[in-house]
Scaffold this motif. Sequence first.
Motif, PDB file in Angstrom:
ATOM      1  N   LYS A   2       0.831  -1.198   0.000  1.00  0.00           N
ATOM      2  CA  LYS A   2       0.000   0.000   0.000  1.00  0.00           C
ATOM      3  C   LYS A   2       0.865   1.247   0.000  1.00  0.00           C
ATOM      4  O   LYS A   2       1.912   1.300   0.622  1.00  0.00           O
ATOM      5  N   ASN A   3       0.403   2.249  -0.715  1.00  0.00           N
ATOM      6  CA  ASN A   3       1.085   3.548  -0.717  1.00  0.00           C
ATOM      7  C   ASN A   3       0.531   4.398   0.421  1.00  0.00           C
ATOM      8  O   ASN A   3      -0.659   4.411   0.682  1.00  0.00           O
ATOM      9  N   VAL A   4       1.405   5.109   1.073  1.00  0.00           N
ATOM     10  CA  VAL A   4       1.003   5.945   2.193  1.00  0.00           C
ATOM     11  C   VAL A   4       1.527   7.358   1.982  1.00  0.00           C
ATOM     12  O   VAL A   4       2.651   7.548   1.534  1.00  0.00           O
TER      13      VAL A   4
END
Length: 59
Positions: A2-4
């Motif tokens: 996941k990108n944060v």
Amino acid sequence: MKNVAKVRIYPTNEQKEALSQAFGCARWLWNNLLNATNELYKETGKGLSQIGMNSRLEL
């Protein structure tokens, strides 16, 4: 994976007050429903359901 993205906000004093009020209301509601669930559990052995919680929100 996941990108944060970390974001920081800088609210104005008016916005701080509104956020504080909203979070205070949410905290009060949570504590109220938690207390109702605990009391019902002590009396009947069953907690308050989601539908029971939602019915307490209606005026």
